[in-house]
Design an enzyme around this catalytic site. Structure first.
Site, short mmCIF file in Angstrom:
data_model
loop_
_atom_site.label_atom_id
_atom_site.label_comp_id
_atom_site.label_asym_id
_atom_site.label_seq_id
_atom_site.Cartn_x
_atom_site.Cartn_y
_atom_site.Cartn_z
N GLY A 1 -2.96 3.68 9.20
CA GLY A 1 -2.29 2.28 8.24
C GLY A 1 -3.38 1.24 8.30
O GLY A 1 -4.44 1.32 9.05
N ASN B 1 -4.28 -8.70 4.81
CA ASN B 1 -4.65 -8.05 5.96
C ASN B 1 -5.48 -8.95 6.88
O ASN B 1 -5.38 -9.15 7.83
CB ASN B 1 -5.45 -6.72 5.75
CG ASN B 1 -4.82 -5.74 4.80
OD1 ASN B 1 -3.49 -5.71 4.79
ND2 ASN B 1 -5.47 -4.83 4.43
N ASP C 1 -8.35 6.75 10.41
CA ASP C 1 -8.02 6.07 9.21
C ASP C 1 -8.64 4.67 9.04
O ASP C 1 -8.23 3.76 9.96
CB ASP C 1 -6.43 5.66 9.20
CG ASP C 1 -5.88 5.26 7.69
OD1 ASP C 1 -6.89 4.66 6.74
OD2 ASP C 1 -4.82 4.87 7.27
N GLY D 1 -6.50 -10.24 1.35
CA GLY D 1 -6.09 -11.25 2.17
C GLY D 1 -5.26 -11.26 2.98
O GLY D 1 -5.30 -11.74 3.97
N ASP E 1 0.77 -1.28 0.08
CA ASP E 1 0.12 0.03 0.06
C ASP E 1 0.84 1.19 0.01
O ASP E 1 1.81 1.35 0.85
CB ASP E 1 -0.97 -0.13 1.41
CG ASP E 1 -2.05 -1.02 1.38
OD1 ASP E 1 -2.08 -1.79 0.13
OD2 ASP E 1 -2.66 -1.16 2.41
N GLY F 1 -19.36 0.05 8.95
CA GLY F 1 -18.50 1.15 9.38
C GLY F 1 -18.65 1.45 10.79
O GLY F 1 -19.09 0.75 11.80
N GLY G 1 -3.46 -5.52 1.18
CA GLY G 1 -3.79 -6.57 0.36
C GLY G 1 -4.94 -6.89 1.20
O GLY G 1 -4.77 -7.27 2.51
N GLY H 1 -12.51 -3.29 7.45
CA GLY H 1 -13.19 -4.40 7.22
C GLY H 1 -12.33 -5.73 7.38
O GLY H 1 -12.91 -6.82 7.78
N ASP H 2 -11.03 -5.59 6.80
CA ASP H 2 -10.44 -6.65 6.95
C ASP H 2 -9.96 -7.17 8.33
O ASP H 2 -9.86 -8.36 8.65
CB ASP H 2 -8.92 -6.40 6.21
CG ASP H 2 -9.36 -6.06 4.64
OD1 ASP H 2 -10.16 -6.58 4.08
OD2 ASP H 2 -8.40 -5.45 4.11
O1 RIB Z 1 -8.87 -3.43 2.31
C1 RIB Z 1 -7.71 -2.58 2.40
C2 RIB Z 1 -6.89 -3.10 1.23
O2 RIB Z 1 -7.74 -2.86 -0.06
C3 RIB Z 1 -5.60 -2.17 1.31
O3 RIB Z 1 -4.63 -2.55 2.18
C4 RIB Z 1 -5.20 -2.37 -0.28
O4 RIB Z 1 -4.24 -3.27 -0.33
C5 RIB Z 1 -6.45 -2.97 -0.91
O5 RIB Z 1 -6.40 -3.96 -1.41
#
Ligand code: RIB
Length: 304
Positions: free
Chosen positions: A287, A42, A246, A40, A12, A222, A38, A251-252
């Site tokens: 982050g 995360n 941030d 996945g 990122d 959210g 990413g 969601g991840d």
């Molecule tokens: O969901 C957040 C992610 O989406 C970020 O880390 C970025 O890489 C995108 O894939």
């Protein structure tokens, strides 16, 4: 119980700005950093930080970003034996803009993630059979996602699908084969073509998916919280109020925490409550993976 995450690995590239530039305009950013991301990756890191045993199935390029991503997985004690290093392509890169409100915008170059083919997935089958849950998102080819769902069904391994980023032509039949379907409200709206401006509208759209045969729909909303709808239950988990700086990757973090607790306890509602708190804590820091709390920090937050 081991958790398999089949999904993306990105780097990122994040700029923090007061106002998004208009077309043709140049604006100065107030802050900048590069980080591991990413969807996945995360989700895998969030689950691993909370103590889950995670197998990552992913693809990176043979470049500096790919090497860094592999090291990051190892630092988080994630099994990288099924992370492929693909020649001739770059590791995925997400260019992210975060506004003062914490709202984010993401431009994704998929790179090696697009080469995580069903053939590459097939090489991981024996390892996947040792896992108690498979977690999927949509930053890898759709045909690989479908192959993973079919494989999971054949081997009676539960599946959680996070339909992010939303793909309008996602097969509802495939989604019905998943045990958990976890969109945010925007993804829910794109998938159903229904409005999601209020909690009632979100419920209607989620109920529509149930009417099509989906089993458990969990909508992440959210700062509002999360909603779980199945044929037997409707539960709403409100989010704790915090000052968001941030929201990227929140969601991840919800999904990583949810799968960690669910594979341990089998308790969906309790896993949602914890996941909502974990995601809330993540938005108070800058982050994505950097904002995911350790077990100790998370337990302190839960007690307050
Ligand atoms: O969901 C957040 C992610 O989406 C970020 O880390 C970025 O890489 C995108 O894939």
């Amino acid at each position: 119980m081991k958790i398999a995450v089949i999904g993306s690995t990105n780097i990122d590239v994040v700029s923090y700005i007061d106002k998004v530039p208009a077309g043709g305009e140049t604006r100065a950013a107030q802050n900048f950093h590069t980080a591991h991301g990413g969807k996945g990756a995360n989700q895998a890191v969030a689950a691993a930080k909370l103590g889950a045993d995670v197998l990552m199935v992913s693809a990176v390029g043979n470049d500096l970003f790919g090497k860094g991503a592999l090291e990051n997985y190892r630092n988080n004690k994630i099994d990288t034996s099924r992370v492929s290093v693909v020649e001739g392509t770059a590791t995925g890169v997400a260019t992210i803009i975060v506004e003062a409100s914490g709202q984010n915008r993401i431009l994704l170059y998929k790179g090696a993630n697009d080469l995580l083919t069903p053939e590459l997935l097939a090489q991981a089958k024996e390892d996947l059979k040792t896992c108690g849950l498979i977690v999927l998102q949509l930053e890898i080819p759709l045909e690989t996602v479908y192959a993973a769902i079919d494989f999971a069904n054949e081997n009676k391994i539960p599946v959680l699908l996070n339909p992010a980023p939303a793909v309008k032509n996602l097969s509802i039949d495939m989604a019905c084969k998943c045990d958990f379907f976890v969109p945010n409200e925007t993804e829910l709206s794109i998938l159903t073509d229904m409005p999601v401006g209020s909690r009632e509208e979100i419920k209607m759209a989620a109920r529509y998916l149930l009417s099509k045969g989906l089993k458990n729909v969990i909508v992440t909303m959210g700062s509002q919280g999360a909603l779980w709808i199945s044929s037997e239950r409707e539960e709403f988990v409100p989010a704790r109020k915090v000052q968001a700086v941030d929201s990227t990757g929140a969601g991840d973090s919800f999904i990583g925490c949810f799968v960690e607790h669910y594979t341990k306890t089998g308790d969906v509602l309790e896993s949602m409550k914890r996941a909502s708190l974990y995601a809330t804590l993540s938005v108070t820091k800058k982050g994505t993976q950097d904002s995911y709390a350790s077990v100790e920090e998370f337990e302190r937050f839960c007690k307050n």
